[in-house]
Write a protein that holds these residues in place. Structure first.
Motif, PDB file in Angstrom:
ATOM      1  N   PRO A  82       0.823  -1.211   0.000  1.00 44.61           N
ATOM      2  CA  PRO A  82       0.000   0.000   0.000  1.00 44.61           C
ATOM      3  C   PRO A  82       0.859   1.263   0.000  1.00 44.61           C
ATOM      4  O   PRO A  82       1.973   1.283   0.534  1.00 44.61           O
ATOM      5  N   LEU A  83       0.328   2.303  -0.598  1.00 47.46           N
ATOM      6  CA  LEU A  83       0.958   3.603  -0.799  1.00 47.46           C
ATOM      7  C   LEU A  83       1.990   3.575  -1.925  1.00 47.46           C
ATOM      8  O   LEU A  83       2.290   4.618  -2.496  1.00 47.46           O
ATOM      9  N   SER A  84       2.546   2.408  -2.235  1.00 54.05           N
ATOM     10  CA  SER A  84       3.229   2.198  -3.503  1.00 54.05           C
ATOM     11  C   SER A  84       2.219   1.515  -4.427  1.00 54.05           C
ATOM     12  O   SER A  84       1.050   1.352  -4.066  1.00 54.05           O
ATOM     13  N   THR A  85       2.629   1.109  -5.634  1.00 50.96           N
ATOM     14  CA  THR A  85       1.708   0.358  -6.487  1.00 50.96           C
ATOM     15  C   THR A  85       1.426  -0.982  -5.822  1.00 50.96           C
ATOM     16  O   THR A  85       2.336  -1.800  -5.658  1.00 50.96           O
ATOM     17  N   PRO A  86       0.172  -1.218  -5.405  1.00 57.05           N
ATOM     18  CA  PRO A  86      -0.105  -2.395  -4.569  1.00 57.05           C
ATOM     19  C   PRO A  86      -0.335  -3.656  -5.392  1.00 57.05           C
ATOM     20  O   PRO A  86      -0.816  -3.611  -6.523  1.00 57.05           O
ATOM     21  N   LEU A  87      -0.009  -4.784  -4.784  1.00 59.96           N
ATOM     22  CA  LEU A  87      -0.324  -6.096  -5.333  1.00 59.96           C
ATOM     23  C   LEU A  87      -1.619  -6.565  -4.685  1.00 59.96           C
ATOM     24  O   LEU A  87      -1.703  -6.656  -3.458  1.00 59.96           O
ATOM     25  N   THR A  88      -2.613  -6.869  -5.484  1.00 60.69           N
ATOM     26  CA  THR A  88      -3.909  -7.317  -4.971  1.00 60.69           C
ATOM     27  C   THR A  88      -4.084  -8.797  -5.257  1.00 60.69           C
ATOM     28  O   THR A  88      -3.967  -9.228  -6.408  1.00 60.69           O
ATOM     29  N   CYS A  89      -4.358  -9.575  -4.217  1.00 62.85           N
ATOM     30  CA  CYS A  89      -4.540 -11.016  -4.376  1.00 62.85           C
ATOM     31  C   CYS A  89      -5.857 -11.518  -3.812  1.00 62.85           C
ATOM     32  O   CYS A  89      -6.510 -12.353  -4.433  1.00 62.85           O
ATOM     33  N   GLN A  90      -6.229 -11.070  -2.620  1.00 67.52           N
ATOM     34  CA  GLN A  90      -7.360 -11.654  -1.915  1.00 67.52           C
ATOM     35  C   GLN A  90      -8.322 -10.588  -1.408  1.00 67.52           C
ATOM     36  O   GLN A  90      -7.915  -9.462  -1.099  1.00 67.52           O
ATOM     37  N   THR A  91      -9.569 -10.979  -1.284  1.00 68.32           N
ATOM     38  CA  THR A  91     -10.510 -10.195  -0.492  1.00 68.32           C
ATOM     39  C   THR A  91     -10.269 -10.508   0.982  1.00 68.32           C
ATOM     40  O   THR A  91      -9.567 -11.468   1.326  1.00 68.32           O
ATOM     41  N   ARG A  92     -10.866  -9.712   1.840  1.00 69.30           N
ATOM     42  CA  ARG A  92     -10.717  -9.975   3.271  1.00 69.30           C
ATOM     43  C   ARG A  92     -11.325 -11.327   3.635  1.00 69.30           C
ATOM     44  O   ARG A  92     -10.763 -12.064   4.460  1.00 69.30           O
ATOM     45  N   THR A  93     -12.434 -11.668   3.034  1.00 69.45           N
ATOM     46  CA  THR A  93     -13.061 -12.959   3.329  1.00 69.45           C
ATOM     47  C   THR A  93     -12.154 -14.109   2.896  1.00 69.45           C
ATOM     48  O   THR A  93     -11.999 -15.101   3.625  1.00 69.45           O
ATOM     49  N   GLU A  94     -11.538 -13.998   1.732  1.00 66.23           N
ATOM     50  CA  GLU A  94     -10.618 -15.033   1.258  1.00 66.23           C
ATOM     51  C   GLU A  94      -9.392 -15.131   2.159  1.00 66.23           C
ATOM     52  O   GLU A  94      -8.901 -16.228   2.434  1.00 66.23           O
ATOM     53  N   PHE A  95      -8.917 -13.989   2.610  1.00 65.33           N
ATOM     54  CA  PHE A  95      -7.763 -13.971   3.511  1.00 65.33           C
ATOM     55  C   PHE A  95      -8.097 -14.675   4.823  1.00 65.33           C
ATOM     56  O   PHE A  95      -7.325 -15.511   5.309  1.00 65.33           O
ATOM     57  N   ASP A  96      -9.245 -14.356   5.413  1.00 62.81           N
ATOM     58  CA  ASP A  96      -9.638 -15.001   6.671  1.00 62.81           C
ATOM     59  C   ASP A  96      -9.779 -16.512   6.484  1.00 62.81           C
ATOM     60  O   ASP A  96      -9.393 -17.293   7.362  1.00 62.81           O
ATOM     61  N   ALA A  97     -10.316 -16.916   5.357  1.00 60.13           N
ATOM     62  CA  ALA A  97     -10.488 -18.349   5.103  1.00 60.13           C
ATOM     63  C   ALA A  97      -9.161 -19.050   4.887  1.00 60.13           C
ATOM     64  O   ALA A  97      -9.041 -20.259   5.157  1.00 60.13           O
ATOM     65  N   PHE A  98      -8.156 -18.329   4.414  1.00 55.65           N
ATOM     66  CA  PHE A  98      -6.862 -18.934   4.114  1.00 55.65           C
ATOM     67  C   PHE A  98      -6.269 -19.615   5.341  1.00 55.65           C
ATOM     68  O   PHE A  98      -5.664 -20.679   5.249  1.00 55.65           O
ATOM     69  N   PHE A  99      -6.449 -19.001   6.506  1.00 51.32           N
ATOM     70  CA  PHE A  99      -5.880 -19.552   7.731  1.00 51.32           C
ATOM     71  C   PHE A  99      -6.811 -20.555   8.413  1.00 51.32           C
ATOM     72  O   PHE A  99      -6.384 -21.290   9.288  1.00 51.32           O
ATOM     73  N   GLY A 100      -8.084 -20.599   8.014  1.00 50.45           N
ATOM     74  CA  GLY A 100      -8.986 -21.609   8.545  1.00 50.45           C
ATOM     75  C   GLY A 100      -9.172 -21.520  10.047  1.00 50.45           C
ATOM     76  O   GLY A 100      -8.876 -20.504  10.676  1.00 50.45           O
ATOM     77  N   ASP A 101      -9.648 -22.633  10.635  1.00 49.70           N
ATOM     78  CA  ASP A 101      -9.926 -22.676  12.067  1.00 49.70           C
ATOM     79  C   ASP A 101      -8.915 -23.498  12.854  1.00 49.70           C
ATOM     80  O   ASP A 101      -8.622 -23.202  14.003  1.00 49.70           O
TER      81      ASP A 101
END
Length: 511
Positions: free
Chosen positions: A140-159
């Motif tokens: 952020p504040l530089s040219t950002p790399l976008t990969c995931q939504t917040r929901t996808e990010f939260d799911a990435f780590f699971g339970d």
């Protein structure tokens, strides 16, 4: 061994990967054409003028945006990128000796505002140097790399990353593959160019635009790799080099990350659990390290069946418990907040507002989508990874059993890089050739930058002096350790490095 219903995953051995050395590219001459790769760099980069302005929230800093090519190896191809940069001017212009450049760790941490705190904590250094830093490309504040939504990010780590049932393992690999694919599809072609090699070329353009012939450098954690790569590719531009808590830049990211499950578990069992047991009257977690570990495991089992509700929209699942502990292992000053949070879970109904607030902070957000995008891109692009998914499933199952605190999550990260497209980033072999004596700092039980990797980095960077610190904190300079601080300040201000490798006690100890 066959997994996932008998499907075989594509295999590729890491053993026979071909590597190539990257030569130091710049002669001793200065001037715009010398920046970041020589005369082939278009003038629109080397002749730009930085438009400085006050940084938001940090009145002692100036900020600007620097334009860089997407690919330094083919600067005429692709759209330009923006890299946000900052500087804290030397407090004593008459005594100013040059520029001290910083970078942030991670990969994924942001460095833009760090010179302000650095200058406040190290006034003697701030009097002698303009202290500068930047947010790396992709952040952020530089040219950002976008990969995931917040929901996808939260799911990435699971339970619960310790769940090794076939369905759970398939889910981890599926989400990792989704992350790797999304980084390519949503980044507008940026993902292949988020590498340490590209970052150090951004740095050298920054050096040129600052009008500095050479720079001093300080970097902690992953920023030690940035510094080591910069010093290898641009040795004539390095005046002084301080690498604090070095990652294993002598080898591959795969080799380095394979060591982290052990080092996080070592820190947890040898430092935190004994500390917690010694304070049983305060936290009631057992009088011995073994008792404290047993209660930890019992709490984790309860959370798997019944996640704790923190009352702010956040739940403490087993992974959230682990992530809070992993974060606390970085510095012994975080042990007390973690212990307070653990005790609060045991009596949440009667916990004080202060205890609840501590628990919400300890078990709050872990990393971010922006951090994970940068982390994945750098670690997967920089150096080769094995794509043998059957082997990763077997090995990470072993990590989960033996080093569960961080080993349980290893499959998510290794599966991401196993699915990442082949990278064309050049291999940079750190040697120390052409450098002045450099200073390295490492602690014996560092959880994130394990001491074994630091020793390998020290051997690779010929001429370096290693300061070994007792204890296990990550990040030694400006960590309340007078021994370390005096060595670093002396080196930065006078150039005097220790004559040989040396030691310092842990912060708060003597002798």
């Amino acid at each position: 061994m066959r997994v996932f219903g008998g499907r075989r995953w594509r295999r590729a051995s890491a053993a026979g990967l071909v590597t190539m050395a990257v030569a130091a590219l710049l002669p001793a001459a200065t001037g715009p054409a010398a920046a970041a790769g020589g005369a082939g760099v278009p003038a629109r980069y080397t002749e730009q003028r930085l438009s400085w302005h006050a940084c938001d929230g940090k009145p002692s800093l100036e900020c600007a945006t620097m334009t860089v090519p997407r690919d330094w190896h083919h600067p005429a191809d692709g759209p330009d990128l923006g890299v946000s940069v900052s500087r804290h001017r030397a407090a004593d212009p008459a005594a100013r000796r040059g520029v001290l450049m910083m970078a942030a760790g991670g990969p994924g941490a942001q460095g833009l505002l760090r010179p302000a705190d650095f200058a406040e904590d190290s006034p003697a250094v701030a009097a002698a140097y303009d202290i500068v830093s930047f947010n790396q490309r992709g952040l952020p504040l530089s040219t950002p790399l976008t990969c995931q939504t917040r929901t996808e990010f939260d799911a990435f780590f699971g339970d619960d990353a310790r769940d090794r049932s076939p369905a759970a393992v398939r889910g981890v690999v599926r989400r990792s593959r989704q992350l790797a694919r999304a980084c390519q599809e949503r980044s507008g072609g940026l993902a292949p160019y988020i590498t340490t090699d590209q970052t150090v070329r951004d740095m050298d353009l920054f050096r040129t635009l600052l009008g500095a012939r050479r720079i001093a450098y300080y970097g902690p954690s992953y920023a030690t790799m940035i510094g080591a790569y910069y010093a290898t590719e641009f040795p004539h531009r390095v005046d002084r080099l301080v690498l604090d808590s070095p990652v294993g830049f002598a080898g591959t990211w795969q080799a380095f990350e394979e060591g982290q499950p052990l080092s996080f578990q070592r820190r947890f069992e040898q430092d935190f659990l004994p500390w917690l047991a010694a304070r049983d009257t305060s936290y009631h977690y057992g009088r011995t390290a073994a008792e404290a570990k047993e209660k930890w495991e019992a709490r984790r089992r309860v959370l798997r069946a019944h996640p704790a509700d923190l009352g702010n929209g956040r739940r403490v699942t087993p992974n959230v418990l682990d992530n809070g502990a992993v974060n606390a292992m970085y510095n012994a000053r975080r042990f007390a907040p973690l212990a307070t949070a653990l005790a609060a879970l045991d009596h949440w109904d009667t916990a004080t507002p202060a205890e609840r607030g501590t628990a919400r902070k300890v078990f709050g957000d872990y990393l971010s989508p922006a951090f994970l995008a940068e982390f994945a891109a750098v670690t997967c692009n920089d150096t080769p990874w094995s794509r043998d998914m059957d082997d990763w499933v077997r090995r990470t199952a072993d990590y989960t059993r033996t080093y569960p605190l961080a080993g349980a999550r290893a499959l998510a990260f290794t599966a991401t890089c196993a699915a990442w497209p082949a990278s064309h980033a050049p291999r940079v072999h750190v040697t120390g050739k052409g450098l002045p004596p450099t200073l390295m700092l490492a602690s014996r039980r560092d959880p994130a930058a394990h001491y074994e990797g630091a020793l390998g980095a020290h051997r690779a960077l010929r001429g370096s002096r290693l300061v070994t610190v007792g204890g296990g904190d990550h990040g030694q300079y400006r960590n309340g350790n007078p021994c370390v601080d005096s060595l670093v300040d002396r080196y930065l201000l006078t150039g005097a490095a220790p004559a040989r490798d040396t030691t310092c006690p842990a912060p708060g100890t003597t002798g």
